[in-house]
Design a protein around this motif. Sequence first.
Motif, PDB file in Angstrom:
ATOM      1  N   VAL A   7       0.860  -1.189   0.000  1.00  0.00           N
ATOM      2  CA  VAL A   7       0.000   0.000   0.000  1.00  0.00           C
ATOM      3  C   VAL A   7       0.893   1.235   0.000  1.00  0.00           C
ATOM      4  CG1 VAL A   7      -1.862   1.212   1.185  1.00  0.00           C
ATOM      5  CG2 VAL A   7      -1.717  -1.286   1.311  1.00  0.00           C
ATOM      6  N   PRO A   8       0.637   2.186  -0.884  1.00  0.00           N
ATOM      7  CA  PRO A   8       1.493   3.375  -0.949  1.00  0.00           C
ATOM      8  C   PRO A   8       1.259   4.302   0.238  1.00  0.00           C
ATOM      9  CG  PRO A   8      -0.379   3.627  -2.422  1.00  0.00           C
ATOM     10  CD  PRO A   8      -0.448   2.220  -1.901  1.00  0.00           C
ATOM     11  N   SER A   9       2.219   5.164   0.474  1.00  0.00           N
ATOM     12  CA  SER A   9       2.077   6.178   1.513  1.00  0.00           C
ATOM     13  C   SER A   9       0.936   7.121   1.154  1.00  0.00           C
ATOM     14  CB  SER A   9       3.372   6.964   1.673  1.00  0.00           C
ATOM     15  OG  SER A   9       3.698   7.622   0.454  1.00  0.00           O
ATOM     16  N   GLY A  10       0.486   7.887   2.119  1.00  0.00           N
ATOM     17  CA  GLY A  10      -0.594   8.826   1.841  1.00  0.00           C
ATOM     18  C   GLY A  10      -1.101   9.469   3.109  1.00  0.00           C
ATOM     19  N   ARG A  11      -2.116  10.262   2.959  1.00  0.00           N
ATOM     20  CA  ARG A  11      -2.776  10.918   4.087  1.00  0.00           C
ATOM     21  C   ARG A  11      -4.250  10.546   4.071  1.00  0.00           C
ATOM     22  NH1 ARG A  11      -2.373  17.262   5.675  1.00  0.00           N
ATOM     23  NH2 ARG A  11      -0.417  16.443   6.527  1.00  0.00           N
ATOM     24  N   VAL A  12      -4.777  10.218   5.244  1.00  0.00           N
ATOM     25  CA  VAL A  12      -6.197   9.897   5.359  1.00  0.00           C
ATOM     26  C   VAL A  12      -6.802  10.778   6.451  1.00  0.00           C
ATOM     27  CG1 VAL A  12      -5.808   8.003   7.003  1.00  0.00           C
ATOM     28  CG2 VAL A  12      -7.868   8.012   5.608  1.00  0.00           C
ATOM     29  N   THR A  13      -8.023  11.220   6.233  1.00  0.00           N
ATOM     30  CA  THR A  13      -8.742  12.013   7.223  1.00  0.00           C
ATOM     31  C   THR A  13      -9.776  11.128   7.898  1.00  0.00           C
ATOM     32  OG1 THR A  13      -8.463  14.034   5.921  1.00  0.00           O
ATOM     33  CG2 THR A  13     -10.172  14.043   7.619  1.00  0.00           C
ATOM     34  N   LEU A  14      -9.573  10.875   9.174  1.00  0.00           N
ATOM     35  CA  LEU A  14     -10.506  10.064   9.949  1.00  0.00           C
ATOM     36  C   LEU A  14     -11.570  10.972  10.563  1.00  0.00           C
ATOM     37  CD1 LEU A  14      -8.025   7.678  11.813  1.00  0.00           C
ATOM     38  CD2 LEU A  14      -9.083   7.396   9.565  1.00  0.00           C
ATOM     39  N   SER A  15     -12.733  10.399  10.828  1.00  0.00           N
ATOM     40  CA  SER A  15     -13.808  11.180  11.424  1.00  0.00           C
ATOM     41  C   SER A  15     -14.613  10.309  12.371  1.00  0.00           C
ATOM     42  CB  SER A  15     -14.721  11.767  10.342  1.00  0.00           C
ATOM     43  OG  SER A  15     -15.315  10.734   9.575  1.00  0.00           O
ATOM     44  N   ASP A  16     -15.204  10.938  13.369  1.00  0.00           N
ATOM     45  CA  ASP A  16     -16.016  10.224  14.342  1.00  0.00           C
ATOM     46  C   ASP A  16     -17.369  10.918  14.465  1.00  0.00           C
ATOM     47  OD1 ASP A  16     -16.017   8.140  16.647  1.00  0.00           O
ATOM     48  OD2 ASP A  16     -16.789   9.976  17.563  1.00  0.00           O
ATOM     49  N   ARG A  17     -18.448  10.185  14.189  1.00  0.00           N
ATOM     50  CA  ARG A  17     -19.785  10.792  14.207  1.00  0.00           C
ATOM     51  C   ARG A  17     -20.192  11.219  15.610  1.00  0.00           C
ATOM     52  NH1 ARG A  17     -24.399   7.395  11.256  1.00  0.00           N
ATOM     53  NH2 ARG A  17     -25.641   9.220  11.802  1.00  0.00           N
ATOM     54  N   THR A 118     -10.221   6.657  -3.473  1.00  0.00           N
ATOM     55  CA  THR A 118     -11.545   7.252  -3.642  1.00  0.00           C
ATOM     56  C   THR A 118     -11.857   8.160  -2.456  1.00  0.00           C
ATOM     57  OG1 THR A 118     -12.687   5.423  -2.522  1.00  0.00           O
ATOM     58  CG2 THR A 118     -12.330   5.223  -4.902  1.00  0.00           C
ATOM     59  N   THR A 119     -12.867   9.004  -2.605  1.00  0.00           N
ATOM     60  CA  THR A 119     -13.216   9.951  -1.546  1.00  0.00           C
ATOM     61  C   THR A 119     -14.650   9.809  -1.059  1.00  0.00           C
ATOM     62  OG1 THR A 119     -13.780  11.614  -3.201  1.00  0.00           O
ATOM     63  CG2 THR A 119     -11.544  11.662  -2.327  1.00  0.00           C
ATOM     64  N   GLY A 120     -15.441   8.974  -1.693  1.00  0.00           N
ATOM     65  CA  GLY A 120     -16.840   8.792  -1.303  1.00  0.00           C
ATOM     66  C   GLY A 120     -16.988   7.813  -0.152  1.00  0.00           C
ATOM     67  N   PRO A 121     -18.218   7.514   0.236  1.00  0.00           N
ATOM     68  CA  PRO A 121     -18.438   6.595   1.355  1.00  0.00           C
ATOM     69  C   PRO A 121     -18.053   5.155   1.057  1.00  0.00           C
ATOM     70  CG  PRO A 121     -20.537   7.217   0.358  1.00  0.00           C
ATOM     71  CD  PRO A 121     -19.488   8.097  -0.248  1.00  0.00           C
ATOM     72  N   CYS A 191     -21.900  -0.027   6.361  1.00  0.00           N
ATOM     73  CA  CYS A 191     -20.862  -0.478   5.433  1.00  0.00           C
ATOM     74  C   CYS A 191     -20.332   0.703   4.627  1.00  0.00           C
ATOM     75  CB  CYS A 191     -21.410  -1.574   4.522  1.00  0.00           C
ATOM     76  SG  CYS A 191     -21.968  -3.040   5.416  1.00  0.00           S
ATOM     77  N   ARG A 192     -19.584   1.558   5.293  1.00  0.00           N
ATOM     78  CA  ARG A 192     -18.987   2.734   4.680  1.00  0.00           C
ATOM     79  C   ARG A 192     -17.547   2.860   5.155  1.00  0.00           C
ATOM     80  NH1 ARG A 192     -22.941   5.337   7.358  1.00  0.00           N
ATOM     81  NH2 ARG A 192     -21.520   6.986   8.011  1.00  0.00           N
ATOM     82  N   ALA A 193     -16.722   3.473   4.345  1.00  0.00           N
ATOM     83  CA  ALA A 193     -15.291   3.547   4.640  1.00  0.00           C
ATOM     84  C   ALA A 193     -14.985   4.288   5.926  1.00  0.00           C
ATOM     85  CB  ALA A 193     -14.554   4.214   3.470  1.00  0.00           C
ATOM     86  N   SER A 194     -15.844   5.219   6.311  1.00  0.00           N
ATOM     87  CA  SER A 194     -15.545   6.060   7.476  1.00  0.00           C
ATOM     88  C   SER A 194     -16.137   5.553   8.783  1.00  0.00           C
ATOM     89  CB  SER A 194     -16.074   7.477   7.225  1.00  0.00           C
ATOM     90  OG  SER A 194     -17.493   7.460   7.080  1.00  0.00           O
ATOM     91  N   VAL A 195     -16.991   4.526   8.743  1.00  0.00           N
ATOM     92  CA  VAL A 195     -17.704   4.105   9.950  1.00  0.00           C
ATOM     93  C   VAL A 195     -16.755   3.467  10.955  1.00  0.00           C
ATOM     94  CG1 VAL A 195     -19.409   2.472  10.841  1.00  0.00           C
ATOM     95  CG2 VAL A 195     -19.951   3.881   8.873  1.00  0.00           C
TER      96      VAL A 195
END
Length: 218
Positions: A7-17, A118-121, A191-195
């Motif tokens: 998996v390549p390096s990168g930046r991810v933005t995590l979020s908590d509902r 990707t950037t969507g759910p 079933c979403r990437a951010s959950v």
Amino acid sequence: MEPLIAVPSGRVTLSDRRTERRWDVDLEPYLLAAFPVTQAAYATVTGERPSAAAPGERLPVESVSWWDAVRFCNGLSAREGLTPAYRVDGEDVSWDRAADGYRLPTEAEWEHACRAGTTGPRYGPLDEIAWYRGNSGDRIHEVGGRQSNAWGFYDMLGNVWDWCWDIYDAEVYGSYRVLRGGGWFDEQWSCRASVRRRSHPTFRVDDVGFRVARTDHA
């Protein structure tokens, strides 16, 4: 074990509902399994078949706790002559980040791999990429039965939740660890990437499994 994907390096933005908090995590390259650990792989390393949903060599192992996953990682590392990633002292576990052995992904690593740029759910139409309540027939399925994402990862959403390394929120939930991805009995909104979901590290249930990672020391 089946081969891991780089998996390549990168930046991810995590979020908590719950807290409405967002935070960025920068990642170095790492390796992650294309599939959740199967019942066959788990039995090869541990000699155990704990799964409760259904027996099957290519079904994801489930009914495994976070602690079971940690012990599997160390057992697989020893089996392959690698340095174990985890040091276990009673009820305390620490991660040796210099080790080349198997480990659980962090939740940032998990989400980065799930999104695959990707950037969507979700990384595709849910019915095509995941087994969830709407199409699973109320049962678990063999790994790899739905479409992969662009980086070659299967079942990142649906089928079984994946244990991650991280503590969820120590101040509120103590030692609870993070779960990601959704399972075969979950509604589509789970079933979403951010959950993010949480559970006690001794928790075992029939829609929670895990996949393994390794630090890329190349």
